[in-house]
Design a protein around this motif. Structure first.
Motif, PDB file in Angstrom:
ATOM      1  N   ASN A  80      -2.928   4.903   8.139  1.00 18.70           N
ATOM      2  CA  ASN A  80      -2.997   4.491   6.740  1.00 18.70           C
ATOM      3  C   ASN A  80      -2.394   5.512   5.784  1.00 18.70           C
ATOM      4  O   ASN A  80      -2.545   5.371   4.567  1.00 18.70           O
ATOM      5  N   ASN A  81      -1.701   6.522   6.323  1.00 13.11           N
ATOM      6  CA  ASN A  81      -1.065   7.553   5.490  1.00 13.11           C
ATOM      7  C   ASN A  81      -2.042   8.114   4.459  1.00 13.11           C
ATOM      8  O   ASN A  81      -1.718   8.215   3.265  1.00 13.11           O
ATOM      9  N   THR A  82      -3.213   8.468   4.930  1.00  6.58           N
ATOM     10  CA  THR A  82      -4.259   8.934   4.024  1.00  6.58           C
ATOM     11  C   THR A  82      -4.888  10.213   4.562  1.00  6.58           C
ATOM     12  O   THR A  82      -5.092  10.346   5.779  1.00  6.58           O
ATOM     13  N   VAL A  83      -5.181  11.130   3.663  1.00  7.07           N
ATOM     14  CA  VAL A  83      -5.916  12.338   4.025  1.00  7.07           C
ATOM     15  C   VAL A  83      -7.235  12.317   3.262  1.00  7.07           C
ATOM     16  O   VAL A  83      -7.302  11.813   2.134  1.00  7.07           O
ATOM     17  N   TYR A  84      -8.264  12.801   3.919  1.00  9.92           N
ATOM     18  CA  TYR A  84      -9.597  12.778   3.351  1.00  9.92           C
ATOM     19  C   TYR A  84     -10.151  14.192   3.208  1.00  9.92           C
ATOM     20  O   TYR A  84      -9.787  15.099   3.965  1.00  9.92           O
ATOM     21  N   LEU A  85     -11.062  14.335   2.258  1.00  9.08           N
ATOM     22  CA  LEU A  85     -11.828  15.568   2.143  1.00  9.08           C
ATOM     23  C   LEU A  85     -13.297  15.158   2.028  1.00  9.08           C
ATOM     24  O   LEU A  85     -13.719  14.650   0.984  1.00  9.08           O
ATOM     25  N   GLN A  86     -14.026  15.336   3.110  1.00 15.30           N
ATOM     26  CA  GLN A  86     -15.454  15.067   3.104  1.00 15.30           C
ATOM     27  C   GLN A  86     -16.170  16.310   2.604  1.00 15.30           C
ATOM     28  O   GLN A  86     -16.022  17.386   3.193  1.00 15.30           O
ATOM     29  N   LEU A 143       1.609  10.721  -4.309  1.00 14.56           N
ATOM     30  CA  LEU A 143       0.273  10.960  -3.777  1.00 14.56           C
ATOM     31  C   LEU A 143      -0.735  10.424  -4.787  1.00 14.56           C
ATOM     32  O   LEU A 143      -0.601  10.682  -5.985  1.00 14.56           O
ATOM     33  N   GLN A 144      -1.727   9.712  -4.303  1.00 12.43           N
ATOM     34  CA  GLN A 144      -2.737   9.125  -5.173  1.00 12.43           C
ATOM     35  C   GLN A 144      -4.116   9.545  -4.684  1.00 12.43           C
ATOM     36  O   GLN A 144      -4.593   9.063  -3.653  1.00 12.43           O
ATOM     37  N   ALA A 145      -4.754  10.433  -5.442  1.00 11.44           N
ATOM     38  CA  ALA A 145      -6.088  10.912  -5.081  1.00 11.44           C
ATOM     39  C   ALA A 145      -7.149  10.048  -5.744  1.00 11.44           C
ATOM     40  O   ALA A 145      -6.967   9.563  -6.862  1.00 11.44           O
ATOM     41  N   SER A 146      -8.274   9.892  -5.053  1.00  8.56           N
ATOM     42  CA  SER A 146      -9.391   9.114  -5.587  1.00  8.56           C
ATOM     43  C   SER A 146     -10.688   9.587  -4.938  1.00  8.56           C
ATOM     44  O   SER A 146     -10.669  10.359  -3.975  1.00  8.56           O
ATOM     45  N   GLY A 147     -11.799   9.089  -5.478  1.00  8.22           N
ATOM     46  CA  GLY A 147     -13.088   9.371  -4.868  1.00  8.22           C
ATOM     47  C   GLY A 147     -13.955  10.359  -5.626  1.00  8.22           C
ATOM     48  O   GLY A 147     -15.095  10.606  -5.233  1.00  8.22           O
ATOM     49  N   GLU A 201       6.266  25.546   0.560  1.00  5.95           N
ATOM     50  CA  GLU A 201       5.824  25.083  -0.752  1.00  5.95           C
ATOM     51  C   GLU A 201       5.197  23.704  -0.674  1.00  5.95           C
ATOM     52  O   GLU A 201       5.740  22.803  -0.012  1.00  5.95           O
ATOM     53  N   TYR A 202       4.065  23.549  -1.341  1.00  8.69           N
ATOM     54  CA  TYR A 202       3.468  22.230  -1.475  1.00  8.69           C
ATOM     55  C   TYR A 202       4.169  21.486  -2.614  1.00  8.69           C
ATOM     56  O   TYR A 202       4.149  21.928  -3.760  1.00  8.69           O
ATOM     57  N   ARG A 203       4.773  20.407  -2.267  1.00 11.66           N
ATOM     58  CA  ARG A 203       5.411  19.530  -3.239  1.00 11.66           C
ATOM     59  C   ARG A 203       5.726  18.229  -2.545  1.00 11.66           C
ATOM     60  O   ARG A 203       6.352  18.244  -1.489  1.00 11.66           O
ATOM     61  N   PRO A 204       5.220  17.108  -3.016  1.00 11.42           N
ATOM     62  CA  PRO A 204       4.666  16.832  -4.342  1.00 11.42           C
ATOM     63  C   PRO A 204       3.154  17.050  -4.439  1.00 11.42           C
ATOM     64  O   PRO A 204       2.496  17.365  -3.435  1.00 11.42           O
ATOM     65  N   TRP A 205       2.651  16.819  -5.641  1.00 16.98           N
ATOM     66  CA  TRP A 205       1.236  16.907  -5.934  1.00 16.98           C
ATOM     67  C   TRP A 205       0.733  15.573  -6.466  1.00 16.98           C
ATOM     68  O   TRP A 205       1.464  14.857  -7.138  1.00 16.98           O
ATOM     69  N   GLY A 206      -0.528  15.283  -6.181  1.00 21.65           N
ATOM     70  CA  GLY A 206      -1.165  14.109  -6.748  1.00 21.65           C
ATOM     71  C   GLY A 206      -1.683  14.405  -8.142  1.00 21.65           C
ATOM     72  O   GLY A 206      -1.577  15.530  -8.647  1.00 21.65           O
ATOM     73  N   GLN A 207      -2.293  13.412  -8.764  1.00 20.51           N
ATOM     74  CA  GLN A 207      -2.691  13.525 -10.164  1.00 20.51           C
ATOM     75  C   GLN A 207      -4.059  14.160 -10.363  1.00 20.51           C
ATOM     76  O   GLN A 207      -4.396  14.510 -11.471  1.00 20.51           O
ATOM     77  N   GLY A 208      -4.845  14.331  -9.330  1.00 21.97           N
ATOM     78  CA  GLY A 208      -6.147  14.961  -9.474  1.00 21.97           C
ATOM     79  C   GLY A 208      -7.275  13.969  -9.670  1.00 21.97           C
ATOM     80  O   GLY A 208      -7.098  12.910 -10.276  1.00 21.97           O
ATOM     81  N   THR A 209      -8.439  14.335  -9.145  1.00 22.42           N
ATOM     82  CA  THR A 209      -9.639  13.524  -9.329  1.00 22.42           C
ATOM     83  C   THR A 209     -10.793  14.487  -9.626  1.00 22.42           C
ATOM     84  O   THR A 209     -10.931  15.529  -8.988  1.00 22.42           O
ATOM     85  N   LEU A 210     -11.604  14.135 -10.616  1.00 24.79           N
ATOM     86  CA  LEU A 210     -12.643  15.038 -11.106  1.00 24.79           C
ATOM     87  C   LEU A 210     -13.920  14.911 -10.280  1.00 24.79           C
ATOM     88  O   LEU A 210     -14.433  13.810 -10.090  1.00 24.79           O
ATOM     89  N   VAL A 211     -14.413  16.049  -9.834  1.00 27.76           N
ATOM     90  CA  VAL A 211     -15.698  16.120  -9.148  1.00 27.76           C
ATOM     91  C   VAL A 211     -16.635  16.962 -10.007  1.00 27.76           C
ATOM     92  O   VAL A 211     -16.315  18.106 -10.357  1.00 27.76           O
ATOM     93  N   THR A 212     -17.777  16.383 -10.352  1.00 31.21           N
ATOM     94  CA  THR A 212     -18.771  17.086 -11.151  1.00 31.21           C
ATOM     95  C   THR A 212     -20.079  17.137 -10.368  1.00 31.21           C
ATOM     96  O   THR A 212     -20.602  16.086  -9.975  1.00 31.21           O
ATOM     97  N   VAL A 213     -20.578  18.343 -10.146  1.00 29.30           N
ATOM     98  CA  VAL A 213     -21.819  18.519  -9.401  1.00 29.30           C
ATOM     99  C   VAL A 213     -22.871  19.059 -10.365  1.00 29.30           C
ATOM    100  O   VAL A 213     -22.713  20.144 -10.920  1.00 29.30           O
ATOM    101  N   SER A 214     -23.919  18.286 -10.545  1.00 31.03           N
ATOM    102  CA  SER A 214     -24.978  18.687 -11.476  1.00 31.03           C
ATOM    103  C   SER A 214     -26.078  19.438 -10.728  1.00 31.03           C
ATOM    104  O   SER A 214     -26.363  19.154  -9.560  1.00 31.03           O
TER     105      SER A 214
END
Length: 118
Positions: free
Chosen positions: A75-81, A3-7, A104-117
């Motif tokens: 496209n084998n992709t899941v989104y989170l708007q 799994l590859q998370a981005s955005g 059980e959730y497995r596998p897991w992706g590597q994570g993507t950082l969201v910062t809200v100022s």
């Protein structure tokens, strides 16, 4: 199985981001997909999920009405708007996959950082 998370990124409060998770999990339609997040100093928590069968969705109370999870089977992709973001949404966001009736959730992706100022 990968799994590859981005955005992720930096956004002001009230803004929007869309996270993507590209899945290499064989037959994508056999997998429920979930989003989780972990804020600094806190435990990982559930955010949203979309089922493998009917595509039903579930959300944490803290994001209901602001976040939308969807999947693109072509496209084998899941989104989170994520809309109307708040500083408390700041976290590393992870996508994960759960095979059909598995608990059980497995596998897991590597994570993507969201910062809200603020």
């Amino acid at each position: 199985v990968q799994l590859q998370a981005s955005g992720g990124g930096l956004v002001q409060a009230g803004g929007s981001l869309r996270l993507s998770c590209a899945a290499s999990v064989g037959t994508f339609s056999n997998w429920s997909m979930g989003w989780f997040r972990q804020a600094p100093g806190k435990e990982r928590e559930f955010v949203a999920a979309i089922s493998w069968s009917a595509g039903s969705t579930t959300y944490a109370d803290s994001v209901k009405g602001r976040f939308t999870v969807s999947r693109d089977s072509a496209n084998n992709t899941v989104y989170l708007q994520m809309n109307s973001l708040k500083p408390e949404d700041t976290a590393v966001y992870y996508c994960a996959a759960k095979y059909r009736y598995s608990s059980e959730y497995r596998p897991w992706g590597q994570g993507t950082l969201v910062t809200v100022s603020s």
